[in-house]
Scaffold this active site. Structure first.
Site, PDB file in Angstrom:
ATOM      1  N   ARG A 145       0.761  -0.961  -0.018  1.00 58.76           N
ATOM      2  CA  ARG A 145      -0.144  -0.019   0.105  1.00 58.76           C
ATOM      3  C   ARG A 145       0.910   1.203   0.081  1.00 58.76           C
ATOM      4  O   ARG A 145       0.494   2.447  -0.575  1.00 58.76           O
ATOM      5  CB  ARG A 145      -1.072  -0.036   1.242  1.00 58.76           C
ATOM      6  CG  ARG A 145      -2.246  -1.173   0.952  1.00 58.76           C
ATOM      7  CD  ARG A 145      -2.967  -1.254   2.040  1.00 58.76           C
ATOM      8  NE  ARG A 145      -4.227  -2.260   1.803  1.00 58.76           N
ATOM      9  CZ  ARG A 145      -5.016  -2.593   2.422  1.00 58.76           C
ATOM     10  NH1 ARG A 145      -5.199  -2.357   3.681  1.00 58.76           N
ATOM     11  NH2 ARG A 145      -5.953  -3.451   1.754  1.00 58.76           N
ATOM     12  N   TYR A 154      -6.386  -0.514  -6.697  1.00 55.32           N
ATOM     13  CA  TYR A 154      -6.127  -1.723  -6.239  1.00 55.32           C
ATOM     14  C   TYR A 154      -5.470  -1.737  -4.882  1.00 55.32           C
ATOM     15  O   TYR A 154      -5.336  -0.778  -4.382  1.00 55.32           O
ATOM     16  CB  TYR A 154      -5.441  -2.401  -7.392  1.00 55.32           C
ATOM     17  CG  TYR A 154      -4.074  -1.911  -7.896  1.00 55.32           C
ATOM     18  CD1 TYR A 154      -3.312  -0.765  -7.375  1.00 55.32           C
ATOM     19  CD2 TYR A 154      -3.472  -2.458  -9.008  1.00 55.32           C
ATOM     20  CE1 TYR A 154      -2.363  -0.222  -7.787  1.00 55.32           C
ATOM     21  CE2 TYR A 154      -2.326  -1.920  -9.641  1.00 55.32           C
ATOM     22  CZ  TYR A 154      -1.699  -0.764  -9.074  1.00 55.32           C
ATOM     23  OH  TYR A 154      -0.493  -0.472  -9.562  1.00 55.32           O
ATOM     24  N   GLU A 155      -4.974  -2.950  -4.326  1.00 54.39           N
ATOM     25  CA  GLU A 155      -4.534  -3.081  -3.228  1.00 54.39           C
ATOM     26  C   GLU A 155      -5.527  -2.427  -1.827  1.00 54.39           C
ATOM     27  O   GLU A 155      -5.306  -1.767  -0.993  1.00 54.39           O
ATOM     28  CB  GLU A 155      -3.112  -2.484  -2.829  1.00 54.39           C
ATOM     29  CG  GLU A 155      -1.923  -3.313  -3.584  1.00 54.39           C
ATOM     30  CD  GLU A 155      -1.708  -4.414  -3.121  1.00 54.39           C
ATOM     31  OE1 GLU A 155      -2.197  -4.818  -2.092  1.00 54.39           O
ATOM     32  OE2 GLU A 155      -1.094  -5.138  -3.830  1.00 54.39           O
ATOM     33  N   GLY A 156      -6.902  -2.698  -2.283  1.00 54.35           N
ATOM     34  CA  GLY A 156      -7.771  -1.992  -1.400  1.00 54.35           C
ATOM     35  C   GLY A 156      -8.405  -0.634  -1.854  1.00 54.35           C
ATOM     36  O   GLY A 156      -7.599   0.372  -1.725  1.00 54.35           O
ATOM     37  N   GLN A 169      -9.703   1.958   2.221  1.00 56.48           N
ATOM     38  CA  GLN A 169      -8.478   2.389   3.008  1.00 56.48           C
ATOM     39  C   GLN A 169      -9.321   3.581   4.218  1.00 56.48           C
ATOM     40  O   GLN A 169      -8.529   3.370   5.175  1.00 56.48           O
ATOM     41  CB  GLN A 169      -7.523   3.299   2.057  1.00 56.48           C
ATOM     42  CG  GLN A 169      -6.968   2.546   1.071  1.00 56.48           C
ATOM     43  CD  GLN A 169      -6.084   1.265   1.489  1.00 56.48           C
ATOM     44  OE1 GLN A 169      -5.558   1.433   2.413  1.00 56.48           O
ATOM     45  NE2 GLN A 169      -6.146   0.348   0.724  1.00 56.48           N
TER      46      GLN A 169
END
Lengths: 596, 596
Positions: free
Chosen positions: B296, B440-442, B447
């Protein structure tokens, strides 16, 4: 695949209930534009756009336009046939003069139909859109002979049109343009030069393409005072007025663009092409700007349109996509997860878009109505007011609606998570297509400068003073309605802050014009927000009246809920913009150019 | 064609002058990471990224990746060779453990090198980036045998890696995942299922691809408590540990995406593929999340990186493009027009980007330094502080830096006018590539929820309290410096408003968690702005010291000018976010789902 359904309930609400556009029928010019007739056209357009144009949107994006070695251009599969349907349905002539075969529909109804086309398929909608613009330019500035020659065919849709302004070295600054026009003995001109970014410059949809082209007549003054406007048909006309010999104006290349792939954006080469002067020598920009002001409303409408279609698809997805659980506990207990619309942040993105769209729709339609009234209203003071408001609102509609529409369209894409990034889902295309609307017809920074540098100060600031007075009267009339207090407080507060910003710009822009430039975009957004606050005020009054009148339709309370979101969650941006404006130019100008 | 030059002066300023990363050399683990050695690596990386990776960026976009009928994938021209250079230059092992062949470089230097790769060619940078992630996951959770088997080859760059999480029906909500793992007599598992959006899932760059895959062991509990992590190599290893028999894990399709075309985003099919459990059964998410936290930071860095390369090209264009005249009169009198950088609004867009980039760079590097210190610092309380800060800052860096980086990248595109929409100019690609970083990556909304719902309240809010205390001490220490009063006032004001927002969320999120959800993204932006205000405070102090110390380098006063822009023109957003947060959930939740 994404879908589109014209938001016809909301459109009718704005047209009939909020703006009462039926008022136009009292004027001879629009006597036949009764609500039933107009709504029938809208319904037909709704059907056509959802069933024909929307499915072609992805096709256009994927196939793009193909230029062949001979300079001809093939549009995406289905575009030619769809255009034929537009013509057969009589839609090309809707807003044009009956004298040349048009239907003379009020602009406000026309822009409602236009919103549908742009939402369903922006790249496609630009072909008829550009033709409308070129037609309008000839209506405004052409000689009677030119009108007789070109308008009937263009209004019938047999011929399409384009606008040729930009050159490789000049876009915003048209004073630099180099395309030259050499007078010929027969009164025509030979036009030579290169134009870029010419939308619909070449294609396979129509028998002829009527290019309107800005050029400089040999010996004309330098700068903007030496620019003339010409009609340059792709095919010169034979004695019967039909397309004959090919004119040497041709597509040299098609641009590879971020979006609107279905529209052929051409490099156009004029090699001593035969052209016909519109209006007076060196007065070309005048005609062009009249036409462009309307085009700017249309671009603002495109901002709304992409935001609307993105919203519709995001709302469907958010109700359908099962993922995670509501923060307050499961809402879909029997399922493996809840639909993501249970999440406040998903709703935030949807409501930001919905509240923007509905406010923007009212604003665009109101502006179009003002334009209609400007042409027919019996009272000169009223006509002047319409003109004043349009001067003020046009850059705001173009700039704010596309700036904000870009954000909301991106938000709607975000709701799809990873799928939003995959082309098959269609959300990426909305974002990519939308992007051009912030740039063309005068980049948004130029709109802001036009607003702050010209429109605001015109006639001693009369336009804004009048509008402020109108808002004050509205607030006075509705201030007692407790159900609407949030709307009225929000509008009043917005107006107060806008006034503060206006005063600051007036005072500080005098001493240093860079102070005005530095705050221009923030000011444009403040005016956009305030305009939308006024629209939401009007819509809230209308909705509340319907509720008070006993309507059971959910539409009205939902309208108030959506408007409340606007007031509570979108108007707070006013403070941020105001604070930024008041910092002035110094923080922007302090850095040497070399240090960037 | 766009260009990229690593902003090495600014990187060194942050690394050496602001953060003093040389402090790391006092710890045995980083004893060899002296400034000269590390800077030599940065210089080499700068050269490689500007000369090799940047020119391949457009190539990757235009060619994309091609999947052949046998499931193999060809990467764009030049990618394979560039990756070979990365390997030969020893860059794959920079940050990994020397025990398995890595160089053990501090993460803070590594992320500076990573910024260069991402800025020059984001799609390319993801191949080594994903490998780093997979390597890290094995370092964290793998058995010694797994480490010995896989790490040396991955660290050498001979084998690459991937992360297989998402399935068609689940992204955010991994508890829904269906891919199953069946235990085999030899201790391995047979993995079956479909994964989507797998970056670098198949390609032609390496001898083997080590897939890390989340799956559910037969009989495991439902939801997130039954998920395990497996190593699934593309080629099973023979007795000598070399790639042998093909494992039935293959690329079923390549996604058509809005951007990062040069990266092969694959649908991966696991058909009883042989896999090896990492760590314990049903504890797969734990390892995955440790790895993802670092990922992240990298995604936040991508937000900065795209904004940086977009800025560089926009600044060049703004100084080069001649169009119109300055509002205050001609600045380039001998030329036909002025460069557009004379316009306050063009400068506004550039400065917004520059001030964001430089603040973001400091924030990302600071976080990376904290991560390094967390591993080596002798004081447990200090290590705990590092962990607290990282918990708090990671979602902010991922979410705020990509949200804001998207806006600035779009602004930089806007500076190009029509050319910004034409692919050849490269600005469109920066926007399109950037877009995925918000997802992406959450996704960024996730977040924000992580920040507000988990990180803020952890250990009774210890992290933020400690950070606030640190900021108070900083303000006290530097409050007397009149040259820096705007920076200190801005930071103090931001901190006060953030605290007000925090209190509101604490109080109102208890009674109704939707209140926290409704303000989460605004809060994330407030924390982002406050963090950047702290970074700008630190940078201003450093720059002022250099000036006071007699430096003549323009860099320092320009740093202060850029920082002033941040304080005066970007911090006003705090008020808008705070006001939105305080409206709570009600305006978002009032509308029935069916009414969207």
């Amino acid at each position: 695949m994404p879908s589109y359904n014209a938001p016809i309930r909301d459109q009718k609400f704005v047209l009939n209930e909020v703006l009462n556009v039926a008022q136009l029928t009292q004027y001879e010019k629009f006597a036949e534009a009764d609500t039933d007739t107009m709504e029938a056209i809208l319904e037909q357009s709704a059907k056509f756009t959802s069933e024909v144009l929307a499915p072609l949107n992805v096709v256009g994006d994927q196939e793009g336009c193909i230029r062949h070695d001979d300079g001809s251009v093939t549009t995406p599969t289905g575009f030619k046939e769809a255009y034929k349907q537009v013509v057969e349905n009589g839609m090309m002539g809707l807003a044009h003069s009956p004298e040349y075969g048009g239907m003379g529909m009020p602009g406000v109804w026309h822009i409602a139909a236009g919103e549908m086309q742009s939402a369903a398929n922006m790249a496609f909608a630009m072909y008829p859109g550009l033709t409308n613009g070129a037609t309008k330019a000839i209506e405004i500035g052409g000689s009677e002979e030119q009108k007789q020659t070109f308008l009937p065919k263009m209004i019938a849709g047999e011929w399409t049109g384009t606008m040729n302004l930009t050159e490789p070295h000049c876009g915003t600054d048209l004073g630099l343009l180099k395309t030259k026009a050499v007078p010929q003995a027969d009164g025509s001109y030979k036009i030579t030069g290169q134009k870029i970014f010419i939308s619909a410059g070449e294609h396979d949809m129509s028998d002829n393409i009527i290019h309107l082209c800005l050029a400089r007549i040999e010996g004309a003054p330098a700068g903007v005072k030496g620019i003339s406007l010409f009609i340059v048909p792709k095919f010169k006309l034979d004695e019967d007025g039909n397309p004959g010999e090919r004119n040497p104006v041709s597509c040299g290349a098609i641009e590879h663009k971020m979006g609107i792939h279905g529209n052929s954006t051409c490099v156009m080469n004029f090699d001593e092409a035969e052209g016909y002067l519109i209006g007076e020598e060196n007065k070309g920009l005048k005609v062009m700007f009249v036409m462009m002001n309307r085009a700017r409303l249309d671009v603002g409408m495109q901002g709304l349109a992409q935001s609307e279609v993105a919203y519709q698809n995001a709302a469907i997805y958010a109700k359908d996509r099962i993922q995670g659980r509501a923060l307050t506990g499961p809402k879909n207990e029997d399922g493996p997860a809840d639909p993501i619309i249970v999440h406040p942040d998903v709703r935030r993105m949807l409501l930001e878009t919905k509240a923007f769209n509905e406010g923007a729709r009212a604003l665009v339609y109101w502006a179009a109505l003002l334009e209609d009234l400007e042409h027919v209203h019996e009272d000169e003071a009223f006509r002047q007011k319409c003109d004043d408001y349009l001067g003020l609102l046009t850059p705001v509609i173009k700039g704010y609606l596309t700036d904000k529409g870009m954000q909301t369209t991106i938000d709607c894409q975000q709701i799809f998570g990873g799928h939003g990034f995959i082309e098959e889902w269609g959300m990426s295309q909305f974002v990519r297509d939308m992007r051009i609307a912030l740039i063309y017809e005068g980049a948004n920074g130029i709109q802001a400068l036009d607003l702050v540098g010209r429109k605001l100060a015109r006639h001693g600031g009369r336009a804004l003073m009048t509008l402020n007075g109108e808002i004050d009267a509205f607030l006075k009339e509705n201030g007692d309605n407790e159900n609407l207090s949030e709307f009225m407080t929000g509008l009043k507060d917005a107006k107060t802050k806008l006034t503060e910003a206006t005063m600051w710009l007036m005072q500080n822009g005098m001493t240093n014009p860079d102070n005005a430039g530095a705050g221009s975009v923030d000011y444009m957004h403040m005016m956009g927000l305030t305009s939308l606050a006024y629209m939401w005020g009007m819509m809230a009054v209308t909705a509340q009246k319907a509720i008070d009148g006993g309507s059971n339709e959910d539409f009205y309370p939902n309208k108030l809920i959506t408007g409340r979101y606007f007031v509570l969650r979108m108007l707070p941006m006013m403070d941020a913009h105001l604070a930024k404006i008041k910092t002035g130019a110094e923080p922007l100008m302090a850095l040497e150019a070399a240090a960037f």
